[in-house]
Scaffold this active site. Sequence first.
Site, PDB file in Angstrom:
ATOM      1  N   GLY A   1       0.833  -1.207   0.000  1.00 32.55           N
ATOM      2  CA  GLY A   1       0.000   0.000   0.000  1.00 32.55           C
ATOM      3  C   GLY A   1       0.855   1.240   0.000  1.00 32.55           C
ATOM      4  O   GLY A   1       1.833   1.322   0.741  1.00 32.55           O
ATOM      5  N   CYS A   2       0.527   2.195  -0.853  1.00 26.19           N
ATOM      6  CA  CYS A   2       1.228   3.478  -0.884  1.00 26.19           C
ATOM      7  C   CYS A   2       0.214   4.576  -0.596  1.00 26.19           C
ATOM      8  O   CYS A   2      -0.992   4.337  -0.641  1.00 26.19           O
ATOM      9  CB  CYS A   2       1.913   3.723  -2.231  1.00 26.19           C
ATOM     10  SG  CYS A   2       0.777   3.878  -3.632  1.00 26.19           S
ATOM     11  N   PRO A   3       0.668   5.778  -0.282  1.00 24.22           N
ATOM     12  CA  PRO A   3      -0.261   6.846   0.101  1.00 24.22           C
ATOM     13  C   PRO A   3      -1.365   7.114  -0.914  1.00 24.22           C
ATOM     14  O   PRO A   3      -2.515   7.300  -0.549  1.00 24.22           O
ATOM     15  CB  PRO A   3       0.652   8.062   0.265  1.00 24.22           C
ATOM     16  CG  PRO A   3       1.955   7.477   0.689  1.00 24.22           C
ATOM     17  CD  PRO A   3       2.065   6.189  -0.085  1.00 24.22           C
TER      18      PRO A   3
END
Length: 667
Positions: A11-13
């Site tokens: 997961g990334c921002p």
Amino acid sequence: MAKFDIIAATGCPTGIAHTFMAKEALEKAAAERGLTIKVETHGQVGVENELTKSEIAGAKAVVVAADKDVQAERFAGKPMVSVGVSKALSVEAAGKLIDRALAAKGDDSVAAAADVEDEVEEKESIGHVIYKHLMNGVSHMLVFVVAGGVLTAVSFLWGITSFDSTAADYNTFAAMLKIIGGIAMNLMVPVLSAYIAESIGKRPALVPGFVAGMIAIQGLPVNADTGMIDAGGAGVGFGFLGGIVGGFLAGYVILLLEKVFAGLPKNLDGLKAIFLYPLFSTAIVGLVMLGISGPMAAINTAMMDFLKGLSASGAVVLGLAIGCMCAFDMGGPVNKAAYVTGTAMLTEALAAGVGTDTYNFGTNFMAAVSAACIVPPLITTFAVVVGKKYFSQEDHDAGVVNLILGCTHITEGAIPFMTKNIWPVMPIMMLGSSIASILTIMFNVHDPAPHGGFLVLPVVENGPLWVLAILIGAVVGGILFVAFKKYDFEKNQKAAPAAKPAEAPKAAAVEAPKAEASDFVKVENVFVAEDFASRDEALSFVSNQAVKAGIAGDADAVMNAFLAREAEGTTGMMEGFAIPHAKSDAITEAAVIVVKDESGVTGWDTMDGAPVNVAIALLIPGAQAGTTHLKILSKVAEALMDEDFRATVKGSTNAAEIAKTINARLV
């Protein structure tokens, strides 16, 4: 229910690019190791490929590569590695994470080989924990900013003051769009604060988190006449910095209350969740936030004044700062810092209203940030089109796709190009982005939308000049990128002169050096049952495997050496064989890597026109060119004349048998 050797969560921002790049890298790395894997992604559309309890229970190890909360507590007790998503964007890096995760399960043979530094990294640093909480808030906030900002910007299509019922260009639909967009934008800080808190204290922290965010917007209300605190008065908000402080405060207050109420009977858990936690946390957080409103407002004002001061120093200073930050890590924390600052200033700009100094500065700042984010992917597109011969087919295809990513404000597509050659690619990207930002500011471009790339051009003031600024930055960066790749290509080409046809018979009579012992071709360097779409894909695979095996230090340099040799004359032979060879200073030890593709690699120019089923790739250090290189090449060429050798290698699917057969001809 299927069981998996490895389970992972990424997961990334923003949940757009890094999330899925890490997923792909982990899946490829697991396949290379013969492991099964399931990767759960936490993207903008939510959780996909969600892991079940039975899958978690049955997995050997867990890899978490995320800069946001992925509910890692589900994996408690499992052997696990937890890092930022940027540490899993290449197959090599993802492979190391998988190895570390497996080492953590107590396999002594693997654990003994684990680097001490890696063992330390398995425990999340305080910095990464804080960053992960912050990015959880940012990822939830961005969608509100994008939706609200774009809707507000679209309302301007009917006129700059079309939302004002007293204005000549008033339009009812535009006014409604402006209202909806404004509500979404105003939720930015409360959502940021709430989901930072939620990342720390889980669901109970949402209530104090939202309250803290609302206080950050309105500040401490004071009656203008009495100078006293008054619920009906007006306050000075302290923006997204206050939201960040409030989010962390709310999260850790919940953790504190959990310890305070830990002694209560178990049958009061419902009372704690419904009454005690929200009541006490909201009161504590609210009082603290109101108490610090004055200092926080001063800090927020000082930051804005600092940025405006940079603007007063000239477009070059401000544009350089914006461009370097946006291109430094392309979607990472530094990039996000610049982008979030831009959206915060845009929020204030839209609240201030069209025509104000705040509006002009905020929308100009946002335009510069957007330009800087768009440029890096376009640099790669320009480079792979203009300098196609210097790039692998894989890089060329990725560069073409980056045209779409760049035009829609997705910077992350340029990351694979930068990770292969951080120097000088990173400075090139930063220069191109800075040029675009500087020109955007100089051209007085105003962008009232926080995202969307060229899709929001209709609402951008001086849009054609904005596009021109971006294209100039992309072309300058692209020219420099091509120049670097050309230099690198020619350097490897010079280091890899072609063997003359007459040399092979002479070399055949020379004894092989000690390095060409019976175990020269290692079993782990024989890859069967591969499937390649083209010659370049096969050579790229070999180049990357060489780096992974410690045979070479730079996959691009090895690939360029292979291509340089192919440019001088094909290495495709007959009956489905090829003997590609690379001579480069990037190769540290002489080695042979064998790849097999039963369906055949088409597009490889062979003597009989048949596709290549077996490629016996020779990798030779530059210093051994003309010695080891010729000796191995001559022996492999001689072996290919033997029908039994060809039949054994081509017909076998056993890596050990293939390695043994080739080694027997090299001694």
